[in-house]
Design a protein around this motif. Structure first.
Motif, PDB file in Angstrom:
ATOM      1  N   SER A 278      23.527  53.136  19.587  1.00 35.13           N
ATOM      2  CA  SER A 278      23.579  54.145  18.529  1.00 35.13           C
ATOM      3  C   SER A 278      24.734  53.928  17.564  1.00 35.13           C
ATOM      4  CB  SER A 278      23.689  55.538  19.153  1.00 35.13           C
ATOM      5  OG  SER A 278      24.855  55.644  19.954  1.00 35.13           O
ATOM      6  N   THR A 279      25.742  53.113  17.952  1.00 37.97           N
ATOM      7  CA  THR A 279      26.892  52.885  17.077  1.00 37.97           C
ATOM      8  C   THR A 279      26.702  51.675  16.160  1.00 37.97           C
ATOM      9  OG1 THR A 279      28.022  51.503  18.729  1.00 37.97           O
ATOM     10  CG2 THR A 279      28.450  53.879  18.806  1.00 37.97           C
ATOM     11  N   ILE A 280      25.580  50.974  16.274  1.00 38.86           N
ATOM     12  CA  ILE A 280      25.339  49.794  15.438  1.00 38.86           C
ATOM     13  C   ILE A 280      25.168  50.218  13.975  1.00 38.86           C
ATOM     14  CG2 ILE A 280      23.694  47.934  14.930  1.00 38.86           C
ATOM     15  CD1 ILE A 280      23.106  47.772  17.910  1.00 38.86           C
ATOM     16  N   ASP A 281      25.849  49.499  13.079  1.00 35.24           N
ATOM     17  CA  ASP A 281      25.709  49.725  11.641  1.00 35.24           C
ATOM     18  C   ASP A 281      24.563  48.841  11.136  1.00 35.24           C
ATOM     19  OD1 ASP A 281      25.837  49.917   8.918  1.00 35.24           O
ATOM     20  OD2 ASP A 281      27.969  49.469   8.756  1.00 35.24           O
ATOM     21  N   PRO A 282      23.366  49.404  10.883  1.00 37.18           N
ATOM     22  CA  PRO A 282      22.208  48.573  10.511  1.00 37.18           C
ATOM     23  C   PRO A 282      22.384  47.863   9.177  1.00 37.18           C
ATOM     24  CG  PRO A 282      21.686  50.901  10.280  1.00 37.18           C
ATOM     25  CD  PRO A 282      23.018  50.830  10.958  1.00 37.18           C
ATOM     26  N   THR A 283      23.030  48.521   8.222  1.00 38.28           N
ATOM     27  CA  THR A 283      23.191  47.918   6.891  1.00 38.28           C
ATOM     28  C   THR A 283      24.028  46.648   6.960  1.00 38.28           C
ATOM     29  OG1 THR A 283      23.045  50.114   5.881  1.00 38.28           O
ATOM     30  CG2 THR A 283      23.966  48.337   4.533  1.00 38.28           C
ATOM     31  N   GLU A 284      25.207  46.734   7.572  1.00 37.55           N
ATOM     32  CA  GLU A 284      26.084  45.575   7.636  1.00 37.55           C
ATOM     33  C   GLU A 284      25.495  44.494   8.543  1.00 37.55           C
ATOM     34  OE1 GLU A 284      30.835  44.624   8.315  1.00 37.55           O
ATOM     35  OE2 GLU A 284      30.110  46.692   8.112  1.00 37.55           O
ATOM     36  N   THR A 285      24.822  44.909   9.603  1.00 36.50           N
ATOM     37  CA  THR A 285      24.208  43.950  10.521  1.00 36.50           C
ATOM     38  C   THR A 285      23.127  43.129   9.821  1.00 36.50           C
ATOM     39  OG1 THR A 285      24.669  45.364  12.436  1.00 36.50           O
ATOM     40  CG2 THR A 285      22.923  43.711  12.687  1.00 36.50           C
TER      41      THR A 285
ATOM     42  N   ASP B  60      25.975  38.630  14.199  1.00 38.77           N
ATOM     43  CA  ASP B  60      25.649  39.410  12.999  1.00 38.77           C
ATOM     44  C   ASP B  60      25.856  40.914  13.220  1.00 38.77           C
ATOM     45  OD1 ASP B  60      24.832  37.093  11.678  1.00 38.77           O
ATOM     46  OD2 ASP B  60      22.794  37.262  12.490  1.00 38.77           O
ATOM     47  N   VAL B  61      25.769  41.313  14.461  1.00 43.33           N
ATOM     48  CA  VAL B  61      25.762  42.755  14.772  1.00 43.33           C
ATOM     49  C   VAL B  61      27.158  43.353  14.598  1.00 43.33           C
ATOM     50  CG1 VAL B  61      25.251  44.501  16.510  1.00 43.33           C
ATOM     51  CG2 VAL B  61      23.865  42.407  16.391  1.00 43.33           C
ATOM     52  N   ARG B  62      27.218  44.437  13.835  1.00 43.58           N
ATOM     53  CA  ARG B  62      28.465  45.181  13.621  1.00 43.58           C
ATOM     54  C   ARG B  62      28.281  46.612  14.134  1.00 43.58           C
ATOM     55  NH1 ARG B  62      32.899  42.325  12.415  1.00 43.58           N
ATOM     56  NH2 ARG B  62      33.717  44.084  11.226  1.00 43.58           N
TER      57      ARG B  62
ATOM     58  N   THR C 121      22.711  42.756   6.591  1.00 40.32           N
ATOM     59  CA  THR C 121      23.325  41.991   5.499  1.00 40.32           C
ATOM     60  C   THR C 121      23.872  40.661   6.016  1.00 40.32           C
ATOM     61  OG1 THR C 121      23.900  44.012   4.306  1.00 40.32           O
ATOM     62  CG2 THR C 121      25.104  42.008   3.717  1.00 40.32           C
ATOM     63  N   ASN C 122      24.557  40.704   7.163  1.00 35.48           N
ATOM     64  CA  ASN C 122      25.097  39.478   7.752  1.00 35.48           C
ATOM     65  C   ASN C 122      23.988  38.484   8.083  1.00 35.48           C
ATOM     66  OD1 ASN C 122      27.699  40.469   7.586  1.00 35.48           O
ATOM     67  ND2 ASN C 122      27.727  41.224   9.699  1.00 35.48           N
ATOM     68  N   ALA C 123      22.883  39.004   8.641  1.00 35.45           N
ATOM     69  CA  ALA C 123      21.777  38.118   9.021  1.00 35.45           C
ATOM     70  C   ALA C 123      21.093  37.526   7.791  1.00 35.45           C
ATOM     71  CB  ALA C 123      20.777  38.890   9.875  1.00 35.45           C
ATOM     72  N   LEU C 124      20.922  38.332   6.753  1.00 40.30           N
ATOM     73  CA  LEU C 124      20.259  37.851   5.533  1.00 40.30           C
ATOM     74  C   LEU C 124      21.108  36.821   4.795  1.00 40.30           C
ATOM     75  CD1 LEU C 124      18.743  41.213   4.251  1.00 40.30           C
ATOM     76  CD2 LEU C 124      17.458  39.220   5.058  1.00 40.30           C
ATOM     77  N   LEU C 125      22.409  37.019   4.791  1.00 43.26           N
ATOM     78  CA  LEU C 125      23.289  36.057   4.128  1.00 43.26           C
ATOM     79  C   LEU C 125      23.270  34.705   4.837  1.00 43.26           C
ATOM     80  CD1 LEU C 125      26.389  38.310   3.295  1.00 43.26           C
ATOM     81  CD2 LEU C 125      24.769  37.326   1.671  1.00 43.26           C
ATOM     82  N   ARG C 126      23.041  34.715   6.111  1.00 41.56           N
ATOM     83  CA  ARG C 126      23.010  33.479   6.871  1.00 41.56           C
ATOM     84  C   ARG C 126      21.645  32.800   6.824  1.00 41.56           C
ATOM     85  NH1 ARG C 126      21.356  32.923  11.550  1.00 41.56           N
ATOM     86  NH2 ARG C 126      21.435  35.142  12.005  1.00 41.56           N
ATOM     87  N   SER C 127      20.556  33.583   6.633  1.00 39.23           N
ATOM     88  CA  SER C 127      19.193  33.041   6.648  1.00 39.23           C
ATOM     89  C   SER C 127      18.816  32.550   5.247  1.00 39.23           C
ATOM     90  CB  SER C 127      18.201  34.103   7.111  1.00 39.23           C
ATOM     91  OG  SER C 127      18.562  34.593   8.393  1.00 39.23           O
TER      92      SER C 127
ATOM     93  N   GLU D  14      11.303  34.072   5.819  1.00 36.54           N
ATOM     94  CA  GLU D  14      10.451  33.479   6.846  1.00 36.54           C
ATOM     95  C   GLU D  14      11.299  32.941   8.004  1.00 36.54           C
ATOM     96  OE1 GLU D  14      10.207  32.922   3.665  1.00 36.54           O
ATOM     97  OE2 GLU D  14       8.242  33.795   3.172  1.00 36.54           O
ATOM     98  N   GLU D  15      12.532  32.547   7.710  1.00 33.12           N
ATOM     99  CA  GLU D  15      13.402  31.983   8.741  1.00 33.12           C
ATOM    100  C   GLU D  15      14.452  32.995   9.216  1.00 33.12           C
ATOM    101  OE1 GLU D  15      14.978  28.127   7.735  1.00 33.12           O
ATOM    102  OE2 GLU D  15      13.355  27.818   6.285  1.00 33.12           O
ATOM    103  N   PHE D  16      14.191  34.267   8.952  1.00 31.10           N
ATOM    104  CA  PHE D  16      15.153  35.321   9.308  1.00 31.10           C
ATOM    105  C   PHE D  16      15.347  35.374  10.821  1.00 31.10           C
ATOM    106  CE2 PHE D  16      16.023  39.652  10.708  1.00 31.10           C
ATOM    107  CZ  PHE D  16      17.172  39.941   9.984  1.00 31.10           C
ATOM    108  N   GLN D  17      16.604  35.362  11.256  1.00 34.38           N
ATOM    109  CA  GLN D  17      16.953  35.499  12.663  1.00 34.38           C
ATOM    110  C   GLN D  17      18.181  36.403  12.787  1.00 34.38           C
ATOM    111  OE1 GLN D  17      17.603  31.513  14.154  1.00 34.38           O
ATOM    112  NE2 GLN D  17      15.485  31.321  14.868  1.00 34.38           N
ATOM    113  N   LEU D  18      18.152  37.221  13.787  1.00 34.74           N
ATOM    114  CA  LEU D  18      19.290  38.112  14.043  1.00 34.74           C
ATOM    115  C   LEU D  18      20.039  37.600  15.264  1.00 34.74           C
ATOM    116  CD1 LEU D  18      20.737  40.780  13.265  1.00 34.74           C
ATOM    117  CD2 LEU D  18      19.270  41.937  14.921  1.00 34.74           C
TER     118      LEU D  18
END
Length: 366
Positions: free
Chosen positions: A135-142, A162-164, A144-150, A154-158
């Motif tokens: 419940s404490t995970i920040d979905p927006t920042e998490t 990435d999790v904040r 964002t980190n994954a998208l910046l790296r992908s 189509e190749e999106f990976q979490l």
């Protein structure tokens, strides 16, 4: 139930609203009469007769309504007595009455400067570590980190890096003893100071039950001597022909707080008088109602110092402002490193609640 029709205005009340207002008035009178249902009903009838405003029910119908809703019952003596449900209603109404005077921004939790497990999120985030609550995970920042790296969707990976998660404020538990003066001065010169004190005690008990279930609250009354009472006994507190044994009240409060494991311990003392009695070493009550007796004052200050050594902060809520009383309270506050509030009866509940809820940092720094 009698039905009366009249032209509607913005100030108009429905019959149910009038009935609820009547019930609130009855609960306040019940507190004023220390739980005497018959006296409260007689006062309510007098108020209705003098107000001149129509009532949605007759007095007999109102009594029957109190029976049906389980607020009163007939005892073995043939008299009406308040039930446990009525005592709960008293606590709720006392809490609601005080909260009506508080601004929304006044409310909060027992916050500290430490980060840790809690329910209040901070703006700051950190990397996820094993054991963090989902419940404490920040979905927006998490994301964002994954998208910046992908490189593409189509190749999106979490990944774990990435999790904040949000930092949370650490919420402390608090042990409180509420000291209520029941000496004769609490009703002296026709001013009722004990009813507002009981209202604050009931409201504080209800607040802790609802919002801070890990907190503890003890209630101690002190006149010639100090005595611990249960929450259920608060409405029945009465003032007697007593002196003010502040030392014994502080002593009993300190003994009760010693049993608690909470790191934060405090005494809220509601009083309007000077200390005028102490127990001597042989158990005899020494009394002096004239001025500030150095013998009594010094013993009382010694107890305040003992509270300070035990890490107990005393917050004194003075209901009188006589210069010599102010001097004593300021000296007690200095010795204990506590705080003093000089509040009128109308602001008593608000002052106590804001202080309890905000629980300022300096309250517990010794």
């Amino acid at each position: 139930m009698r039905i009366r029709y009249s032209q509607w205005t913005e100030q108009s009340e429905t019959a149910e609203q009038q009935l609820q207002r009547l019930l609130r008035t009855f609960t306040m009178l019940l507190l004023y009469t220390s739980g005497d249902v018959q006296e409260a009903l007689e006062l309510l009838q007098e108020l209705q007769e003098h107000s001149g405003s129509p009532s949605p029910v007759t007095m007999d119908e109102f009594i029957e309504l109190l029976r049906l809703r389980g607020y009163v019952e007939e005892g073995s003596d043939g008299m009406l007595h308040p039930t446990a449900k009525a005592l709960q209603l008293l606590r709720m109404e006392a809490l609601n009455e005080i909260f009506r005077t508080l601004r929304k921004s006044d409310l909060g939790f027992h916050e500290t400067v430490h980060s840790g497990d809690g329910i209040e999120w901070l703006p700051e985030t950190r990397e996820y570590t094993f054991g963090d609550q989902p419940s404490t995970i920040d979905p927006t920042e998490t994301l964002t980190n994954a998208l910046l790296r992908s490189p593409s969707l189509e190749e999106f990976q979490l990944r774990q890096e990435d999790v904040r998660v949000h930092e949370t404020e650490h919420l402390t538990s608090c042990a409180t003893v509420l000291l209520i003066d029941v000496s004769h001065s609490m009703i002296l010169y026709g001013e009722d100071r004990i009813t507002p004190a009981k209202q604050v005690a009931l409201a504080l008990a209800e607040l802790i039950r609802r919002r801070y279930p890990k907190d503890t609250l003890e209630v101690v009354i002190f006149g010639d001597e100090a005595r611990r009472i249960s929450i259920a006994d608060i409405p029945f507190i009465t003032v007697g022909p007593f002196h003010t044994n502040t030392r014994d009240g502080l002593r009993l409060a300190r003994m009760l707080l010693r049993r608690c494991r909470d790191a934060n311990k405090q005494i809220f003392m509601l009083t309007d008088g000077k200390p005028s009695a102490i127990f001597e070493d042989n158990g005899r009550l020494y009394k002096n109602a004239f001025g500030l007796d150095p013998r009594i004052v010094n013993k009382t200050l010694e107890e305040a110092l003992a509270c300070r050594r035990d890490g107990i902060v005393i917050s004194t809520f003075m209901l009188a402002r006589d210069p010599y009383l102010v001097n004593f309270v300021e000296e007690l506050t200095r010795v204990n490193r506590g705080r003093a509030f000089y509040c009128g009866l109308r602001r008593l509940g608000e002052t106590v609640f804001v202080d309890y809820i905000l629980n300022r940092r300096r309250t517990f720094r010794m």
